[in-house]
Write an enzyme that holds these catalytic residues in place. Structure first.
Site, PDB file in Angstrom:
ATOM      1  N   ASP A  52       0.842  -1.203   0.000  1.00 27.44           N
ATOM      2  CA  ASP A  52       0.000   0.000   0.000  1.00 27.44           C
ATOM      3  C   ASP A  52       0.881   1.258   0.000  1.00 27.44           C
ATOM      4  O   ASP A  52       0.372   2.386  -0.058  1.00 27.44           O
ATOM      5  CB  ASP A  52      -1.027  -0.007   1.141  1.00 27.44           C
ATOM      6  CG  ASP A  52      -0.392  -0.032   2.517  1.00 27.44           C
ATOM      7  OD1 ASP A  52       0.847  -0.150   2.607  1.00 27.44           O
ATOM      8  OD2 ASP A  52      -1.142   0.053   3.517  1.00 27.44           O
ATOM      9  N   SER A  53       2.204   1.067  -0.014  1.00 30.13           N
ATOM     10  CA  SER A  53       3.127   2.190  -0.235  1.00 30.13           C
ATOM     11  C   SER A  53       2.843   2.843  -1.582  1.00 30.13           C
ATOM     12  O   SER A  53       3.318   3.940  -1.858  1.00 30.13           O
ATOM     13  CB  SER A  53       4.583   1.716  -0.187  1.00 30.13           C
ATOM     14  OG  SER A  53       4.772   0.577  -0.995  1.00 30.13           O
ATOM     15  N   ASP A  91      -0.939  -6.219   0.038  1.00 24.03           N
ATOM     16  CA  ASP A  91      -1.273  -5.540   1.297  1.00 24.03           C
ATOM     17  C   ASP A  91      -2.772  -5.369   1.475  1.00 24.03           C
ATOM     18  O   ASP A  91      -3.478  -4.996   0.524  1.00 24.03           O
ATOM     19  CB  ASP A  91      -0.645  -4.140   1.316  1.00 24.03           C
ATOM     20  CG  ASP A  91       0.655  -4.096   2.090  1.00 24.03           C
ATOM     21  OD1 ASP A  91       0.946  -5.047   2.837  1.00 24.03           O
ATOM     22  OD2 ASP A  91       1.375  -3.093   1.942  1.00 24.03           O
ATOM     23  N   LYS A 121      -0.863  -9.395   3.258  1.00 34.00           N
ATOM     24  CA  LYS A 121      -0.081  -8.884   4.391  1.00 34.00           C
ATOM     25  C   LYS A 121      -0.922  -7.858   5.118  1.00 34.00           C
ATOM     26  O   LYS A 121      -1.628  -7.069   4.477  1.00 34.00           O
ATOM     27  CB  LYS A 121       1.220  -8.235   3.895  1.00 34.00           C
ATOM     28  CG  LYS A 121       2.013  -7.559   5.023  1.00 34.00           C
ATOM     29  CD  LYS A 121       3.429  -7.212   4.622  1.00 34.00           C
ATOM     30  CE  LYS A 121       3.577  -5.901   3.868  1.00 34.00           C
ATOM     31  NZ  LYS A 121       3.039  -4.710   4.564  1.00 34.00           N
ATOM     32  N   GLU A 123      -0.965  -5.211   8.819  1.00 33.43           N
ATOM     33  CA  GLU A 123      -0.167  -4.611   9.889  1.00 33.43           C
ATOM     34  C   GLU A 123      -0.807  -4.849  11.261  1.00 33.43           C
ATOM     35  O   GLU A 123      -2.033  -4.758  11.378  1.00 33.43           O
ATOM     36  CB  GLU A 123      -0.036  -3.094   9.647  1.00 33.43           C
ATOM     37  CG  GLU A 123       0.681  -2.759   8.346  1.00 33.43           C
ATOM     38  CD  GLU A 123       0.765  -1.260   8.077  1.00 33.43           C
ATOM     39  OE1 GLU A 123       0.405  -0.446   8.961  1.00 33.43           O
ATOM     40  OE2 GLU A 123       1.206  -0.895   6.973  1.00 33.43           O
ATOM     41  N   GLU A 190       9.586  -3.779  10.434  1.00 33.53           N
ATOM     42  CA  GLU A 190       9.937  -2.496   9.815  1.00 33.53           C
ATOM     43  C   GLU A 190      10.481  -1.520  10.850  1.00 33.53           C
ATOM     44  O   GLU A 190       9.863  -1.300  11.912  1.00 33.53           O
ATOM     45  CB  GLU A 190       8.697  -1.887   9.107  1.00 33.53           C
ATOM     46  CG  GLU A 190       9.030  -0.535   8.461  1.00 33.53           C
ATOM     47  CD  GLU A 190       8.053  -0.082   7.393  1.00 33.53           C
ATOM     48  OE1 GLU A 190       7.107  -0.827   7.079  1.00 33.53           O
ATOM     49  OE2 GLU A 190       8.255   1.036   6.883  1.00 33.53           O
TER      50      GLU A 190
HETATM   51  O1  KIV Z   1       3.579  -1.060   1.613  1.00 36.37           O
HETATM   52  C1  KIV Z   1       4.742  -1.468   1.563  1.00 36.37           C
HETATM   53  O2  KIV Z   1       5.474  -1.258   0.602  1.00 36.37           O
HETATM   54  C2  KIV Z   1       5.249  -2.224   2.708  1.00 36.37           C
HETATM   55  C3  KIV Z   1       6.725  -2.454   2.772  1.00 36.37           C
HETATM   56  C4  KIV Z   1       7.388  -1.206   3.121  1.00 36.37           C
HETATM   57  C5  KIV Z   1       7.068  -3.567   3.687  1.00 36.37           C
HETATM   58  O3  KIV Z   1       4.508  -2.599   3.551  1.00 36.37           O
END
Ligand code: KIV
Length: 284
Positions: A52-53, A91, A121, A123, A190
């Site tokens: 989600d970056s 994510d 993934k 958080e 992280e």
């Molecule tokens: O969203 C993302 O790119 C991430 C990485 C920084 C691990 O969660």
């Protein structure tokens, strides 16, 4: 460099565990579109993270908070088409697993069914262990993510290293243990001190993947735009730019502008033509 035989094999969540057991560092990079996914995959990266970056490096926002599930599905589909060998992890964006477990399982299912995710993934630690357990029960592999979790940026008061005090470090260890018990196949750590990520990597049996967490993790992940030098708005301490593509792209565009202006481009080899006879008739 991977052998042809290794490249032909699909990297799976089982390969993650095998790599840890055999002390082979795991490589993961983010990808957000087909072209980049194809390049990273054919270079031999083990896993592609549709992170989600993308809210920051693709959309230009100052955090990941605004990213939606539909946007994640859109990017996941494109990345999946470019991934032959790498495991595709997607994510779960902010608010897609926070409201209820039922909602979380449904949304993880959408990432898999519609986006083609091979794992998701999310958080959070102890607080999300039950949610993760239910997603795994639905046969969806989950990668955990603890330490500095960007979706909690406003709770942390900024993107800050986590786990420096005894209490914070103990909380992150408890989170890692809870995630392992809940059934994650791997854990992203992280922005935590190296000593802490070393300890966690020894305590848990599942592989740890570090970003700003030092060299003792079982693998590493970076945002591809960061490591390729394509995103220079800010460069975190833990990023190494393995290339400087922003400069290369800028130089290429300067050449393009120059050649178009001077009519040096396009040349004959870039141009289609028809028989002179046809042209003559057209002119008449
Ligand atoms: O969203 C993302 O790119 C991430 C990485 C920084 C691990 O969660």
């Amino acid at each position: 460099m991977k052998t042809q035989r290794e490249m032909e094999k699909k990297f799976t969540i089982k390969s993650f565990q095998k790599a840890k057991d055999e002390k082979q560092p795991i490589t993961m990079l983010t990808a957000y579109d087909y072209s980049m996914a194809k390049i990273l995959d054919s270079a031999g990266v083990d896993a592609l993270l549709v992170g989600d970056s993308l809210g920051m490096v693709v959309q230009g926002n100052d955090s990941t908070i605004s990213v939606t599930l539909d946007e994640m599905i859109y990017h996941a589909k494109a990345v999946k088409r470019g991934a032959q060998h790498a495991l595709v992890v997607v994510d779960m964006p902010f608010m897609s697993y926070h409201i209820s477990t039922v909602d979380a399982v449904r949304n993880a299912g959408r990432l898999m069914k519609e986006g083609g995710a091979q794992a998701v993934k999310l958080e959070g630690g102890v607080e999300y262990a039950e949610t993760i357990h239910q997603i795994v029960r639905a046969q969806i592999p989950v990668m955990g993510h603890i330490g500095m979790t960007p979706q909690s940026v406003h709770m942390f008061g900024g993107f800050k290293v986590q786990g420096k005090s005894l209490a914070q470090a103990q909380k992150i260890i408890d989170d890692a243990k809870a995630l392992e018990k809940a059934g994650v196949f791997s854990i992203v750590l992280e922005c935590v001190p190296e000593e802490l990520s070393k300890l966690i990597s020894e305590i848990v049996n599942v592989p740890t993947i570090g970003i700003g967490a030092g060299k003792y993790c079982d693998g590493q992940v970076l945002v591809c735009n960061d490591m390729l030098g394509m995103f220079n708005d800010f460069i975190p301490k833990f990023v190494k730019q393995f290339a400087h593509l922003a400069t290369d792209i800028e130089n290429a565009v300067i050449s393009y502008i120059e050649e178009v202006s001077t009519k040096d481009f396009p040349k004959t080899e870039h141009t289609f033509s028809i028989d002179k006879e046809v042209v003559d008739k057209l002119q008449k």
